[in-house]
Design a protein around this motif. Structure first.
Motif, mmCIF file in Angstrom:
data_model
loop_
_atom_site.group_PDB
_atom_site.id
_atom_site.type_symbol
_atom_site.label_atom_id
_atom_site.label_comp_id
_atom_site.label_asym_id
_atom_site.label_seq_id
_atom_site.Cartn_x
_atom_site.Cartn_y
_atom_site.Cartn_z
ATOM 1 N N TYR A 39 15.516 -8.235 -24.729
ATOM 2 C CA TYR A 39 15.137 -9.069 -23.570
ATOM 3 C C TYR A 39 14.643 -10.356 -23.829
ATOM 4 O O TYR A 39 14.768 -11.831 -22.727
ATOM 5 N N GLN A 42 15.480 -12.807 -25.840
ATOM 6 C CA GLN A 42 17.156 -13.390 -25.294
ATOM 7 C C GLN A 42 16.451 -14.613 -24.197
ATOM 8 O O GLN A 42 16.942 -15.799 -23.908
ATOM 9 N N THR A 53 9.633 -15.282 -18.197
ATOM 10 C CA THR A 53 10.146 -14.700 -18.905
ATOM 11 C C THR A 53 9.693 -13.053 -17.941
ATOM 12 O O THR A 53 10.365 -12.281 -17.263
ATOM 13 N N GLN A 57 11.599 -10.932 -15.724
ATOM 14 C CA GLN A 57 11.666 -9.155 -15.813
ATOM 15 C C GLN A 57 11.025 -7.788 -15.046
ATOM 16 O O GLN A 57 11.829 -7.351 -14.662
ATOM 17 N N GLN A 71 19.265 -2.016 -17.485
ATOM 18 C CA GLN A 71 19.331 -3.567 -18.488
ATOM 19 C C GLN A 71 19.813 -3.381 -19.475
ATOM 20 O O GLN A 71 19.798 -2.776 -20.370
ATOM 21 N N ALA A 73 21.189 -7.311 -20.244
ATOM 22 C CA ALA A 73 20.368 -8.723 -21.251
ATOM 23 C C ALA A 73 19.410 -8.824 -20.639
ATOM 24 O O ALA A 73 18.675 -7.788 -19.263
ATOM 25 N N ALA A 74 19.142 -9.629 -20.784
ATOM 26 C CA ALA A 74 17.566 -9.938 -19.891
ATOM 27 C C ALA A 74 17.830 -9.904 -17.683
ATOM 28 O O ALA A 74 16.521 -10.142 -17.646
ATOM 29 N N THR A 99 23.334 -14.302 -22.010
ATOM 30 C CA THR A 99 24.097 -13.401 -23.134
ATOM 31 C C THR A 99 25.822 -13.899 -23.693
ATOM 32 O O THR A 99 26.252 -13.482 -25.183
#
Length: 191
Positions: A39, A42, A53, A57, A71, A73-74, A99
């Protein structure tokens, strides 16, 4: 008396030290995991900085702790196979497509026919939860947000409180609210 006070202080010091170790270990593992997770990669490929990021998260982790899910995807959470939540980067109006179209956020532009979309921010901004199948969907927000009901003409959405009781319903599709008070809504039953 002095001996008891010394014991209390020692217990307090041990508790603080334990909390500090737990916190630093959690930060270290989150940082290490975030640096190598798919992720994080990504997110970087989507143009996010390390700081962005990390903020994203943190937001995803907050939703996971609150609502459960996984989760995928990021910035995407699978809410138990019923639907997905698309998480916006803090400070951005809409979730980014990280994505490359593999997971479609139908709440991104014009809500397509057949969907009810809930948004964390007013004016259809922020994190979004698209709802298609007839079900009860969790709403994690406690501030003003917004929603659009573009389901089958006349389909009524019910807004449920913490006891699961419907306290309000819309007038049926097509309807929307640019400034919806989510503070009392715990679920939306979209049909």
């Amino acid at each position: 008396m002095r001996s008891r006070l010394t014991k209390v202080r020692a217990m307090f010091a041990v508790a603080v030290a334990t909390l500090a170790l737990s916190f630093s270990a959690g930060v270290a593992s989150a940082g290490a995991e975030g640096a190598t997770s798919p992720y994080a990669s990504q997110a970087r490929q989507s143009g996010l900085t390390a700081s962005q990021t990390s903020a994203l998260q943190h937001e995803v982790d907050r939703y996971l702790a609150q609502m459960g899910g996984k989760q995928v995807a990021a910035n995407v959470i699978d809410l138990g196979g019923k639907n997905l939540m698309f998480v916006a980067l803090p400070g951005e109006a809409h979730p980014r497509d990280m994505t490359k179209g593999a997971l479609d956020n139908v709440c991104d532009d014009v809500v397509p026919y057949g969907y009810f979309c809930a948004f964390s921010g007013t004016d259809f901004n922020g994190t979004s939860i698209p709802m298609y199948s007839c079900a009860r969907y969790p709403i994690p927000w406690t501030a003003d947000g917004s929603w659009i009901n573009n389901q089958t003409r006349g389909t009524v959405a019910n807004f449920l409180d913490d006891g699961g009781v419907s306290r309000w319903h819309d007038d049926g599709a097509y309807t929307y609210d640019r400034v919806a008070p989510w503070y009392w809504v715990h679920w939306v039953k979209n049909c």
